[in-house]
Scaffold this motif. Structure first.
Motif, PDB file in Angstrom:
ATOM      1  N   VAL A  14       0.842  -1.207   0.000  1.00 55.42           N
ATOM      2  CA  VAL A  14       0.000   0.000   0.000  1.00 55.42           C
ATOM      3  C   VAL A  14       0.879   1.260   0.000  1.00 55.42           C
ATOM      4  CG1 VAL A  14      -1.629   1.365   1.392  1.00 55.42           C
ATOM      5  CG2 VAL A  14      -1.977  -1.112   1.126  1.00 55.42           C
ATOM      6  N   ILE A  15       1.903   1.304   0.878  1.00 55.27           N
ATOM      7  CA  ILE A  15       2.626   2.575   1.053  1.00 55.27           C
ATOM      8  C   ILE A  15       3.833   2.688   0.119  1.00 55.27           C
ATOM      9  CG2 ILE A  15       4.281   1.972   2.911  1.00 55.27           C
ATOM     10  CD1 ILE A  15       1.961   5.080   2.804  1.00 55.27           C
ATOM     11  N   GLY A  16       4.358   1.555  -0.359  1.00 54.04           N
ATOM     12  CA  GLY A  16       5.489   1.625  -1.302  1.00 54.04           C
ATOM     13  C   GLY A  16       5.194   2.548  -2.489  1.00 54.04           C
ATOM     14  N   ALA A  35      11.985  -3.520  -4.476  1.00 52.56           N
ATOM     15  CA  ALA A  35      12.034  -4.947  -4.144  1.00 52.56           C
ATOM     16  C   ALA A  35      10.800  -5.347  -3.355  1.00 52.56           C
ATOM     17  CB  ALA A  35      13.295  -5.254  -3.326  1.00 52.56           C
ATOM     18  N   ASP A  36      10.261  -6.510  -3.669  1.00 49.37           N
ATOM     19  CA  ASP A  36       9.168  -7.077  -2.891  1.00 49.37           C
ATOM     20  C   ASP A  36       9.246  -8.594  -3.057  1.00 49.37           C
ATOM     21  OD1 ASP A  36       6.098  -5.763  -1.928  1.00 49.37           O
ATOM     22  OD2 ASP A  36       6.438  -7.943  -1.985  1.00 49.37           O
ATOM     23  N   THR A  37       9.051  -9.317  -1.958  1.00 45.29           N
ATOM     24  CA  THR A  37       9.089 -10.772  -2.045  1.00 45.29           C
ATOM     25  C   THR A  37       7.939 -11.292  -2.908  1.00 45.29           C
ATOM     26  OG1 THR A  37       8.068 -10.665   0.115  1.00 45.29           O
ATOM     27  CG2 THR A  37      10.346 -11.386   0.060  1.00 45.29           C
ATOM     28  N   PRO A  74       6.185  -4.764   6.340  1.00 49.17           N
ATOM     29  CA  PRO A  74       5.404  -4.805   7.580  1.00 49.17           C
ATOM     30  C   PRO A  74       6.250  -4.336   8.779  1.00 49.17           C
ATOM     31  CG  PRO A  74       4.910  -6.727   6.254  1.00 49.17           C
ATOM     32  CD  PRO A  74       6.033  -6.008   5.551  1.00 49.17           C
ATOM     33  N   SER A  75       5.579  -3.720   9.766  1.00 48.43           N
ATOM     34  CA  SER A  75       6.281  -2.968  10.814  1.00 48.43           C
ATOM     35  C   SER A  75       7.351  -3.780  11.541  1.00 48.43           C
ATOM     36  CB  SER A  75       5.257  -2.428  11.803  1.00 48.43           C
ATOM     37  OG  SER A  75       4.298  -1.658  11.113  1.00 48.43           O
ATOM     38  N   GLY A  76       7.061  -5.054  11.842  1.00 50.56           N
ATOM     39  CA  GLY A  76       8.009  -5.871  12.599  1.00 50.56           C
ATOM     40  C   GLY A  76       9.206  -6.313  11.773  1.00 50.56           C
ATOM     41  N   MET A  77       9.266  -5.916  10.503  1.00 56.49           N
ATOM     42  CA  MET A  77      10.423  -6.243   9.662  1.00 56.49           C
ATOM     43  C   MET A  77      11.308  -5.023   9.428  1.00 56.49           C
ATOM     44  SD  MET A  77       8.351  -8.543   6.924  1.00 56.49           S
ATOM     45  CE  MET A  77       9.769  -9.368   6.296  1.00 56.49           C
ATOM     46  N   HIS A  78      10.869  -3.856   9.937  1.00 54.72           N
ATOM     47  CA  HIS A  78      11.610  -2.615   9.646  1.00 54.72           C
ATOM     48  C   HIS A  78      13.059  -2.695  10.115  1.00 54.72           C
ATOM     49  CE1 HIS A  78       7.700  -0.001   9.399  1.00 54.72           C
ATOM     50  NE2 HIS A  78       7.787  -0.911   8.446  1.00 54.72           N
ATOM     51  N   GLY A  79      13.264  -3.288  11.314  1.00 56.33           N
ATOM     52  CA  GLY A  79      14.619  -3.358  11.873  1.00 56.33           C
ATOM     53  C   GLY A  79      15.549  -4.132  10.955  1.00 56.33           C
ATOM     54  N   SER A 123       7.031  10.391   9.603  1.00 51.88           N
ATOM     55  CA  SER A 123       5.946  10.953  10.417  1.00 51.88           C
ATOM     56  C   SER A 123       5.481  12.179   9.650  1.00 51.88           C
ATOM     57  CB  SER A 123       6.442  11.325  11.819  1.00 51.88           C
ATOM     58  OG  SER A 123       5.340  11.784  12.590  1.00 51.88           O
ATOM     59  N   GLN A 124       4.789  11.909   8.531  1.00 52.30           N
ATOM     60  CA  GLN A 124       4.578  12.957   7.530  1.00 52.30           C
ATOM     61  C   GLN A 124       3.724  14.109   8.029  1.00 52.30           C
ATOM     62  OE1 GLN A 124       3.195   9.841   7.236  1.00 52.30           O
ATOM     63  NE2 GLN A 124       1.293   9.863   6.096  1.00 52.30           N
ATOM     64  N   HIS A 125       2.940  13.847   9.088  1.00 52.16           N
ATOM     65  CA  HIS A 125       2.054  14.935   9.533  1.00 52.16           C
ATOM     66  C   HIS A 125       2.784  16.032  10.306  1.00 52.16           C
ATOM     67  CE1 HIS A 125      -1.401  13.261   7.732  1.00 52.16           C
ATOM     68  NE2 HIS A 125      -1.116  12.076   8.249  1.00 52.16           N
TER      69      HIS A 125
HETATM   70  N1  LIG Z   1       2.962   6.759   6.730  1.00 49.31           N
HETATM   71  C1  LIG Z   1       1.770   6.278   6.445  1.00 49.31           C
HETATM   72  O1  LIG Z   1       0.795   7.023   6.303  1.00 49.31           O
HETATM   73  C2  LIG Z   1       1.589   4.787   6.263  1.00 49.31           C
HETATM   74  C3  LIG Z   1       0.441   4.293   5.637  1.00 49.31           C
HETATM   75  C4  LIG Z   1       0.314   2.914   5.446  1.00 49.31           C
HETATM   76  C5  LIG Z   1       1.311   2.050   5.918  1.00 49.31           C
HETATM   77  N2  LIG Z   1       2.391   2.555   6.569  1.00 49.31           N
HETATM   78  C6  LIG Z   1       3.438   1.661   7.084  1.00 49.31           C
HETATM   79  O2  LIG Z   1       4.096   1.057   5.988  1.00 49.31           O
HETATM   80  C7  LIG Z   1       4.416  -0.311   6.284  1.00 49.31           C
HETATM   81  C8  LIG Z   1       3.803  -1.215   5.212  1.00 49.31           C
HETATM   82  O3  LIG Z   1       2.399  -1.078   5.259  1.00 49.31           O
HETATM   83  P1  LIG Z   1       1.491  -1.425   3.973  1.00 49.31           P
HETATM   84  O4  LIG Z   1       0.121  -1.044   4.354  1.00 49.31           O
HETATM   85  O5  LIG Z   1       2.115  -0.875   2.747  1.00 49.31           O
HETATM   86  O6  LIG Z   1       1.631  -3.024   3.996  1.00 49.31           O
HETATM   87  P2  LIG Z   1       1.395  -4.031   2.774  1.00 49.31           P
HETATM   88  O7  LIG Z   1       1.175  -5.378   3.390  1.00 49.31           O
HETATM   89  O8  LIG Z   1       0.384  -3.468   1.833  1.00 49.31           O
HETATM   90  O9  LIG Z   1       2.806  -3.985   2.044  1.00 49.31           O
HETATM   91  C9  LIG Z   1       3.970  -4.575   2.557  1.00 49.31           C
HETATM   92  C10 LIG Z   1       4.740  -5.160   1.378  1.00 49.31           C
HETATM   93  O10 LIG Z   1       5.990  -5.668   1.849  1.00 49.31           O
HETATM   94  C11 LIG Z   1       6.256  -6.858   1.138  1.00 49.31           C
HETATM   95  N3  LIG Z   1       7.236  -7.651   1.874  1.00 49.31           N
HETATM   96  C12 LIG Z   1       7.043  -8.419   2.970  1.00 49.31           C
HETATM   97  N4  LIG Z   1       8.219  -8.950   3.368  1.00 49.31           N
HETATM   98  C13 LIG Z   1       9.171  -8.466   2.525  1.00 49.31           C
HETATM   99  C14 LIG Z   1      10.575  -8.639   2.437  1.00 49.31           C
HETATM  100  N5  LIG Z   1      11.255  -9.407   3.295  1.00 49.31           N
HETATM  101  N6  LIG Z   1      11.231  -8.000   1.432  1.00 49.31           N
HETATM  102  C15 LIG Z   1      10.571  -7.219   0.549  1.00 49.31           C
HETATM  103  N7  LIG Z   1       9.231  -7.022   0.590  1.00 49.31           N
HETATM  104  C16 LIG Z   1       8.549  -7.650   1.570  1.00 49.31           C
HETATM  105  C17 LIG Z   1       4.900  -7.540   0.997  1.00 49.31           C
HETATM  106  O11 LIG Z   1       4.882  -8.489  -0.056  1.00 49.31           O
HETATM  107  C18 LIG Z   1       4.010  -6.340   0.714  1.00 49.31           C
HETATM  108  O12 LIG Z   1       3.882  -6.074  -0.670  1.00 49.31           O
HETATM  109  C19 LIG Z   1       3.892  -0.590   7.692  1.00 49.31           C
HETATM  110  O13 LIG Z   1       4.939  -0.475   8.620  1.00 49.31           O
HETATM  111  C20 LIG Z   1       2.867   0.498   7.925  1.00 49.31           C
HETATM  112  O14 LIG Z   1       2.768   0.889   9.294  1.00 49.31           O
HETATM  113  C21 LIG Z   1       2.558   3.893   6.720  1.00 49.31           C
END
Ligand SMILES: NC(=O)c1ccc[n+]([C@@H]2O[C@H](COP(=O)([O-])OP(=O)(O)OC[C@H]3O[C@@H](n4cnc5c(N)ncnc54)[C@H](O)[C@@H]3O)[C@@H](O)[C@H]2O)c1
Length: 354
Positions: A14-16, A35-37, A74-79, A123-125
């Protein structure tokens, strides 16, 4: 021509795509690879911007010449994703929350220091004109003594939203529910305006969805400057209503509603004295329905403006060898407030922040 910064994106869900649009809206940024798996997502995004798709971010980091990597997994993978990119010598912009546990937050900061790269947390806001204006007024002490700061986040997410990704609403990968995922934006802006949080007392529950983590939360805050505050948040408020951040002091008040300044009154601008009972000012209501902010109803209803400004802020920090506005320490502070709220809800005790 200005120096061009070469970007890669990890995570194309969604956010990429918002990152891709924000990066390519800047004159000095270029999207080189994604990149995306789930390779189809990487291919689709890459095709839209003439970038190279990868199904393995490690391969992208090894093969491409990149200056900045943005982490949108996903959030728990950010680190793990941010650390791998920093270890490869790239500056990193990581989506919110920076991470979901203290060990990972600390490790990210350690690697950032060790590698001497920049780390920014979305933290875009904070970049909204209303938040910037209120922050400047707080710095001028225009509100006098701050007494109360509130964040109200009555949002809506359907069960379908939580079912749309196995990680959503889980402790392991979302790190929480409405607080860690949706309300972190408002919590970050609230503590940025009011100053650091010293303690929290909170209740949370899961009332409107089938999910592990909370979809409703209320917290009472004590700020380091002595002011009190509240956070009231849910993703069970159909159809998703205005987000409010309220700042009250003995010399002025401000209300940000749906990221815009809905109310501002400062004693220094009064021509006549306000009486002992105040003026009980009326707040302009947003028109029904149509003015409700995109993200309150729809997770992909996010404008690219804030992201673009934050990415531009990171490029400024790289060029000047300065700090981005929301660096790793700022990102960690907001997650720590949320972790303290979870601890208080679990233990029924007030939790102090260090
Ligand atoms: N700033 C904002 O307004 C905002 C809005 C939405 C989401 N987010 C944040 O963005 C992050 C992603 O959220 P989303 O809604 O886009 O999730 P999502 O599930 O739509 O997208 C996550 C993507 O990561 C991919 N992925 C998973 N593991 C991977 C890996 N090891 N390597 C590469 N790609 C991998 C998945 O296939 C998926 O396409 C979250 O941490 C969420 O909190 C921020």
């Amino acid at each position: 021509m200005a120096e061009q910064f070469r970007f890669g994106i990890i995570g194309c869900g969604v956010i990429g795509p918002v990152h891709a649009a924000a990066i390519t809206s800047l004159p000095d940024a270029q999207l080189v690879a994604v990149a995306d798996t789930f390779f189809e997502s990487a291919q689709k995004l890459a095709a839209a911007y003439g970038a190279t798709p990868y199904n393995d971010s490690g391969e992208m980091l090894a093969r491409e010449q990149l200056d900045v990597v943005t982490v949108c997994t996903p959030s728990g993978m950010h680190g793990q994703d941010a650390i791998r990119a920093m270890r490869s010598g790239r500056h990193v912009i990581v989506e919110k929350p920076m991470e979901i546990n203290r060990a990972a937050l600390d490790e990210m900061l350690r690697v950032q220091q060790e590698m001497g790269v920049k780390l920014a947390v979305i933290s875009q806001h904070r970049f909204d004109p209303a938040a910037q204006q209120v922050y400047a007024l707080v710095q001028e002490k225009a509100f006098g003594r701050l007494v109360l700061g509130n964040a109200l986040i009555p949002w809506w997410r359907s069960q379908g939203y939580y079912d749309s990704g196995a990680w959503r609403g889980t402790w392991q990968l979302d790190g929480g529910g409405v607080l860690m995922n949706q309300s972190i934006h408002s919590i970050d802006v609230l503590q940025w305006l009011m100053g650091p949080v010293r303690s929290v007392y909170a209740c949370t529950d899961t009332l409107a969805h089938r999910m592990e983590t909370e979809d409703v939360a209320v917290a009472v805050l004590r700020f380091a400057n002595g002011a009190l505050g509240t956070i009231a948040a849910t993703t069970g408020a159909y159809p998703g209503v205005s987000t409010r951040i309220e700042i009250f002091g003995d010399q002025g008040s401000a209300i940000i509603e749906n990221d815009e300044l809905a109310y501002l009154h400062l004693a220094r601008d009064d021509s006549a004295e306000v009486g002992a009972y105040g003026i009980n000012a009326k707040i302009e209501r947003a028109e029904r329905g149509e003015k409700t902010a995109g993200a309150a109803r729809n997770p992909s209803g996010i404008s690219i403006r804030g992201h673009a400004m934050q990415i531009a802020d990171m490029l400024r920090a790289i060029r000047e060898n300065g700090a981005p506005l929301v660096d790793g320490y700022a990102g960690r502070r907001t997650v720590e407030i949320i972790l303290a709220i979870y601890e208080s809800a679990r233990t029924h005790q007030e939790v102090l922040l260090s």
